[in-house]
Design a protein around this motif. Structure first.
Motif, PDB file in Angstrom:
ATOM      1  N   GLY A 122      47.827  72.806  32.253  1.00  0.00           N
ATOM      2  CA  GLY A 122      47.108  73.408  31.204  1.00  0.00           C
ATOM      3  C   GLY A 122      46.522  74.767  31.625  1.00  0.00           C
ATOM      4  O   GLY A 122      47.079  75.705  30.904  1.00  0.00           O
ATOM      5  N   ALA A 123      45.884  75.132  32.702  1.00  0.00           N
ATOM      6  CA  ALA A 123      45.289  76.224  33.113  1.00  0.00           C
ATOM      7  C   ALA A 123      46.427  77.138  33.419  1.00  0.00           C
ATOM      8  O   ALA A 123      46.261  78.417  33.018  1.00  0.00           O
ATOM      9  CB  ALA A 123      44.403  75.761  34.183  1.00  0.00           C
ATOM     10  N   GLY A 124      47.523  76.504  34.055  1.00  0.00           N
ATOM     11  CA  GLY A 124      48.617  77.399  34.650  1.00  0.00           C
ATOM     12  C   GLY A 124      49.387  78.206  33.122  1.00  0.00           C
ATOM     13  O   GLY A 124      49.571  79.354  33.468  1.00  0.00           O
ATOM     14  N   ALA A 125      49.706  77.208  32.415  1.00  0.00           N
ATOM     15  CA  ALA A 125      50.239  77.802  31.128  1.00  0.00           C
ATOM     16  C   ALA A 125      49.177  78.786  30.522  1.00  0.00           C
ATOM     17  O   ALA A 125      49.676  79.918  29.831  1.00  0.00           O
ATOM     18  CB  ALA A 125      50.497  76.708  30.150  1.00  0.00           C
ATOM     19  N   THR A 126      47.722  78.645  30.544  1.00  0.00           N
ATOM     20  CA  THR A 126      47.004  79.438  29.839  1.00  0.00           C
ATOM     21  C   THR A 126      46.939  80.854  30.676  1.00  0.00           C
ATOM     22  O   THR A 126      47.124  81.959  30.099  1.00  0.00           O
ATOM     23  CB  THR A 126      45.636  78.968  29.624  1.00  0.00           C
ATOM     24  N   VAL A 127      47.105  80.853  31.822  1.00  0.00           N
ATOM     25  CA  VAL A 127      47.091  82.085  32.640  1.00  0.00           C
ATOM     26  C   VAL A 127      48.340  82.885  32.461  1.00  0.00           C
ATOM     27  O   VAL A 127      48.429  84.091  32.416  1.00  0.00           O
ATOM     28  CB  VAL A 127      46.865  81.665  34.193  1.00  0.00           C
ATOM     29  N   ALA A 128      49.224  81.999  32.193  1.00  0.00           N
ATOM     30  CA  ALA A 128      50.735  82.543  32.061  1.00  0.00           C
ATOM     31  C   ALA A 128      50.926  83.405  30.823  1.00  0.00           C
ATOM     32  O   ALA A 128      51.937  83.990  30.472  1.00  0.00           O
ATOM     33  CB  ALA A 128      51.906  81.459  31.979  1.00  0.00           C
ATOM     34  N   MET A 129      49.758  83.288  29.762  1.00  0.00           N
ATOM     35  CA  MET A 129      49.957  83.884  28.641  1.00  0.00           C
ATOM     36  C   MET A 129      49.913  85.439  28.936  1.00  0.00           C
ATOM     37  O   MET A 129      49.841  86.298  28.037  1.00  0.00           O
ATOM     38  CB  MET A 129      48.733  83.655  27.820  1.00  0.00           C
ATOM     39  N   ALA A 130      49.505  85.870  29.955  1.00  0.00           N
ATOM     40  CA  ALA A 130      49.481  87.249  30.652  1.00  0.00           C
ATOM     41  C   ALA A 130      50.705  87.974  30.318  1.00  0.00           C
ATOM     42  O   ALA A 130      51.060  89.105  30.075  1.00  0.00           O
ATOM     43  CB  ALA A 130      49.125  87.678  32.194  1.00  0.00           C
ATOM     44  N   PHE A 131      51.868  87.083  30.408  1.00  0.00           N
ATOM     45  CA  PHE A 131      53.328  87.510  30.202  1.00  0.00           C
ATOM     46  C   PHE A 131      53.695  87.660  28.772  1.00  0.00           C
ATOM     47  O   PHE A 131      54.779  88.089  28.310  1.00  0.00           O
ATOM     48  CB  PHE A 131      54.186  86.855  31.141  1.00  0.00           C
ATOM     49  N   VAL A 132      52.798  87.115  27.893  1.00  0.00           N
ATOM     50  CA  VAL A 132      53.336  87.207  26.452  1.00  0.00           C
ATOM     51  C   VAL A 132      52.884  88.646  25.876  1.00  0.00           C
ATOM     52  O   VAL A 132      51.687  89.083  25.324  1.00  0.00           O
ATOM     53  CB  VAL A 132      52.657  86.301  25.526  1.00  0.00           C
ATOM     54  N   THR A 133      53.794  89.569  26.155  1.00  0.00           N
ATOM     55  CA  THR A 133      53.865  90.948  25.510  1.00  0.00           C
ATOM     56  C   THR A 133      54.775  91.356  24.613  1.00  0.00           C
ATOM     57  O   THR A 133      55.889  90.547  24.557  1.00  0.00           O
ATOM     58  CB  THR A 133      53.838  91.721  26.931  1.00  0.00           C
ATOM     59  N   GLY A 134      54.638  92.398  23.865  1.00  0.00           N
ATOM     60  CA  GLY A 134      55.686  92.636  23.139  1.00  0.00           C
ATOM     61  C   GLY A 134      56.089  91.790  22.044  1.00  0.00           C
ATOM     62  O   GLY A 134      55.207  91.321  21.301  1.00  0.00           O
ATOM     63  N   GLU A 135      57.215  91.332  22.077  1.00  0.00           N
ATOM     64  CA  GLU A 135      57.766  90.361  20.876  1.00  0.00           C
ATOM     65  C   GLU A 135      57.987  88.788  21.448  1.00  0.00           C
ATOM     66  O   GLU A 135      58.791  88.093  20.724  1.00  0.00           O
ATOM     67  CB  GLU A 135      59.112  90.938  20.241  1.00  0.00           C
ATOM     68  N   ARG A 136      57.443  88.588  22.629  1.00  0.00           N
ATOM     69  CA  ARG A 136      57.701  87.329  23.084  1.00  0.00           C
ATOM     70  C   ARG A 136      56.950  86.223  22.605  1.00  0.00           C
ATOM     71  O   ARG A 136      55.970  85.602  23.211  1.00  0.00           O
ATOM     72  CB  ARG A 136      57.318  87.455  24.661  1.00  0.00           C
ATOM     73  N   TYR A 137      56.897  85.988  21.203  1.00  0.00           N
ATOM     74  CA  TYR A 137      56.503  84.881  20.576  1.00  0.00           C
ATOM     75  C   TYR A 137      56.872  83.677  20.903  1.00  0.00           C
ATOM     76  O   TYR A 137      56.058  82.707  21.005  1.00  0.00           O
ATOM     77  CB  TYR A 137      56.552  85.000  19.175  1.00  0.00           C
ATOM     78  N   LEU A 138      58.246  83.340  21.152  1.00  0.00           N
ATOM     79  CA  LEU A 138      58.733  81.996  21.851  1.00  0.00           C
ATOM     80  C   LEU A 138      57.863  81.853  23.094  1.00  0.00           C
ATOM     81  O   LEU A 138      57.698  80.536  23.120  1.00  0.00           O
ATOM     82  CB  LEU A 138      60.099  82.168  21.819  1.00  0.00           C
ATOM     83  N   LEU A 139      57.911  82.472  23.916  1.00  0.00           N
ATOM     84  CA  LEU A 139      57.133  82.456  25.360  1.00  0.00           C
ATOM     85  C   LEU A 139      55.638  81.861  25.028  1.00  0.00           C
ATOM     86  O   LEU A 139      55.291  80.929  25.436  1.00  0.00           O
ATOM     87  CB  LEU A 139      57.209  83.619  26.221  1.00  0.00           C
ATOM     88  N   GLY A 140      54.966  82.616  24.142  1.00  0.00           N
ATOM     89  CA  GLY A 140      53.525  82.320  23.755  1.00  0.00           C
ATOM     90  C   GLY A 140      53.556  80.970  23.226  1.00  0.00           C
ATOM     91  O   GLY A 140      52.561  79.950  23.378  1.00  0.00           O
ATOM     92  N   GLY A 141      54.650  80.436  22.422  1.00  0.00           N
ATOM     93  CA  GLY A 141      54.587  79.417  21.552  1.00  0.00           C
ATOM     94  C   GLY A 141      54.690  78.083  22.542  1.00  0.00           C
ATOM     95  O   GLY A 141      53.896  77.131  22.667  1.00  0.00           O
ATOM     96  N   ALA A 142      55.777  78.405  23.542  1.00  0.00           N
ATOM     97  CA  ALA A 142      56.084  77.290  24.548  1.00  0.00           C
ATOM     98  C   ALA A 142      54.929  77.017  25.567  1.00  0.00           C
ATOM     99  O   ALA A 142      54.413  75.924  25.645  1.00  0.00           O
ATOM    100  CB  ALA A 142      57.319  77.798  25.229  1.00  0.00           C
ATOM    101  N   LEU A 143      54.161  78.275  25.822  1.00  0.00           N
ATOM    102  CA  LEU A 143      52.939  78.026  26.691  1.00  0.00           C
ATOM    103  C   LEU A 143      51.954  77.326  26.053  1.00  0.00           C
ATOM    104  O   LEU A 143      51.109  76.508  26.623  1.00  0.00           O
ATOM    105  CB  LEU A 143      52.590  79.606  27.331  1.00  0.00           C
ATOM    106  N   PHE A 144      51.498  77.778  24.844  1.00  0.00           N
ATOM    107  CA  PHE A 144      50.599  77.000  23.992  1.00  0.00           C
ATOM    108  C   PHE A 144      50.797  75.450  24.048  1.00  0.00           C
ATOM    109  O   PHE A 144      49.748  74.778  24.162  1.00  0.00           O
ATOM    110  CB  PHE A 144      50.396  77.625  22.764  1.00  0.00           C
ATOM    111  N   LEU A 145      52.127  75.152  23.491  1.00  0.00           N
ATOM    112  CA  LEU A 145      52.324  73.899  23.578  1.00  0.00           C
ATOM    113  C   LEU A 145      52.008  72.956  24.943  1.00  0.00           C
ATOM    114  O   LEU A 145      51.264  71.932  24.922  1.00  0.00           O
ATOM    115  CB  LEU A 145      53.908  73.795  23.312  1.00  0.00           C
ATOM    116  N   VAL A 146      52.655  73.531  26.043  1.00  0.00           N
ATOM    117  CA  VAL A 146      52.177  72.889  27.232  1.00  0.00           C
ATOM    118  C   VAL A 146      50.785  72.787  27.701  1.00  0.00           C
ATOM    119  O   VAL A 146      50.117  71.877  27.932  1.00  0.00           O
ATOM    120  CB  VAL A 146      53.025  73.805  28.484  1.00  0.00           C
ATOM    121  N   ALA A 147      49.888  73.991  27.422  1.00  0.00           N
ATOM    122  CA  ALA A 147      48.539  74.050  27.584  1.00  0.00           C
ATOM    123  C   ALA A 147      48.022  73.010  26.708  1.00  0.00           C
ATOM    124  O   ALA A 147      47.002  72.342  27.115  1.00  0.00           O
ATOM    125  CB  ALA A 147      47.962  75.400  27.077  1.00  0.00           C
ATOM    126  N   ASN A 148      48.058  73.044  25.507  1.00  0.00           N
ATOM    127  CA  ASN A 148      47.415  71.962  24.543  1.00  0.00           C
ATOM    128  C   ASN A 148      47.773  70.619  24.799  1.00  0.00           C
ATOM    129  O   ASN A 148      46.764  69.753  24.833  1.00  0.00           O
ATOM    130  CB  ASN A 148      47.535  72.374  23.086  1.00  0.00           C
TER     131      ASN A 148
END
Length: 464
Positions: A122-148
């Motif tokens: 969970g913590a790793g997926a949250t830290v990886a939100m650093a890479f959610v830039t520009g239009e990377r909404y799919l990456l952000g959604g996937a990382l949120f699912l893992v983290a939650n």
């Protein structure tokens, strides 16, 4: 009603012994993971992911309104619905994941490793939100699912330590101190992040605001990971009898044990009845917390700064509230204290209905009242449930408990939304939530707690 006499039970588990160091390690995990709930879920992630989705839909950054769509897996989704849909999907997935994690926790000799795996995923997926830039909404959604999902799994393992840290008369205090420290830690990081955002934000520069939100989210992951080191070092393993005799694959054994437990749940109808009561009243609590900001902005027309101050007020007063109700539980019992807290929640909802618009001080005063009752009602519900779990099945039962805590939070928002749609009134929608507290109170009052604890094979505490 609870029975007046305590039946003799000869085969109850011995009272657990734990050191102050071990209990402190357990408290610190609440301090560690609460940053995710406050900084990420409550404040920053929803607006952040919505903005990223808007950029992917071609909306101009900083635009007042945007009617656009994104297409995750080819499905047409309005940008404003993307984050709520992610919440719903994560809730659905946790319903399947959490009981399995709990069953594995009961079958492994290395529960701390399971806690570490879930927490750092969970913590790793949250830290990886650093890479959610520009239009990377799919990456952000996937990382949120893992983290939650990982957040919920770690909570299941963490809660399963509670019955092993103290006897029946000690758990209310232990649970309350952990919950209180969690509110303090989560509130502290949120206050730091809000101070940084306020100091560094630039008028007319929405990109700077978006970047500050992203790094605030990342900070919660770093906080979660860093403070998890303390419980991993100070907690001791307390393997169950099933774990000590298990010689096969822990994952396969966990699935098999979960199947047996599901078939045997009917043997503990009073435990299930308590879960039903918790499902109802906790959904009311979760809905009040979730919709309070929307009620404040849309109905009461309050400023964002008022809402932020109120959120921080709730966090820090919940620290004292958890300790205060924990102390009350030592005098009158946890069951009576939770019932009293539900009466106070009813008063909170009625008071919220009567709040005047554009009046920040009454709203903050109500937030203070919520803070005082919030932590205690949740902490004591957790310790009460620990009394109703058959020995050796703490992980599995807390898996079902966490589903009740997280997997049913759509009921209250659904009721609120339906009433608003029929009446076009946020105030009437809020009042509709009274049914959750009233019905939850009646159901909890009907649980014969002392008999339920004995039926689970445990020794009841001195006072309930």
């Amino acid at each position: 009603m609870s029975a007046t006499a305590t039946p003799a039970v000869d085969d109850t588990p011995p009272t657990p012994r734990s050191s102050r160091r071990e209990r402190t390690g357990w408290y610190v995990y609440d301090w560690a993971n609460s940053a995710f709930q406050t900084t990420v879920i409550t404040v920053f992630l929803g607006p952040f992911l919505t903005t990223v989705a808007e950029q992917a839909a071609g909306c101009e950054l900083g635009a007042d309104s945007c009617v656009g769509y994104v297409y995750p897996l080819g499905i047409k989704v309005a940008v404003g619905s993307y984050y709520p849909y992610l919440i719903s999907l994560s809730v659905l997935l946790t319903v399947f994941v959490l009981p399995v994690v709990g069953a594995i926790a009961d079958r492994t000799r290395h529960k701390k490793r399971l806690l570490a795996a879930a927490a750092y995923a969970g913590a790793g997926a949250t830290v990886a939100m650093a890479f959610v830039t520009g239009e990377r909404y799919l990456l952000g959604g996937a990382l949120f699912l893992v983290a939650n999902i990982a957040f919920g799994a770690a909570i299941v393992v963490y809660n399963s330590f509670l019955p092993q840290l103290g006897g029946p008369d000690d758990r209310d205090g232990i649970s309350s101190r952990g919950w209180a420290l969690g509110y303090l830690g989560g509130g502290l990081l949120l206050a730091l992040n809000l101070a940084v955002v306020t100091a560094l934000a630039e008028e007319g520069n929405p990109q700077r605001t978006l970047d500050l939100a992203r790094w605030s989210i990342v900070s919660a992951g770093v906080w979660w990971a860093a403070f998890t080191l303390v419980p991993l070092r100070w907690l001791r393993e307390h393997p169950t009898a099933a774990a000590l005799t298990s010689g096969g694959n822990v994952l396969i054994d966990g699935f098999r044990q979960l199947g047996r437990t599901l078939r045997q749940l009917r043997a503990y109808p009073l435990t299930l009845f308590f879960l039903l009561a918790f499902l109802v009243y906790n959904d009311g609590i979760a809905t009040v917390i979730t919709l309070s900001s929307q009620y404040g902005t849309e109905e009461l027309r309050l400023t964002q700064s008022t809402l932020i101050v109120t959120i921080l007020l709730v966090q820090f007063l919940a620290f004292g509230g958890a300790l205060l109700l924990g102390a009350l539980a030592r005098r009158i019992g946890a069951w009576k204290t939770v019932l009293l807290s539900l009466v106070l929640w009813i008063a909170v909802v009625v008071a919220a209905f009567r709040l005047p618009a554009e009046a920040p001080l009454p709203f903050m005063a109500l937030g203070a009242a919520i803070g005082l009752v919030l932590g205690g009602s949740q902490a004591l519900s957790r310790s009460l449930f620990s009394q109703l779990i058959p020995a050796g099945k703490e992980g599995e039962y807390y898996g079902f408990y966490e589903i009740s805590d997280r997997g049913t939070s759509w009921l209250g928002p659904l009721a609120f939304g339906l009433v608003f749609q029929l009446t076009n009134s946020y105030r009437v929608g809020l009042v509709s939530l009274l049914i959750f507290f009233v019905v939850g109170f009646v159901l909890l009052l009907a649980v014969p707690m002392r008999r339920a604890i004995v039926a689970a094979g445990n020794r009841p505490p001195r006072v309930l």
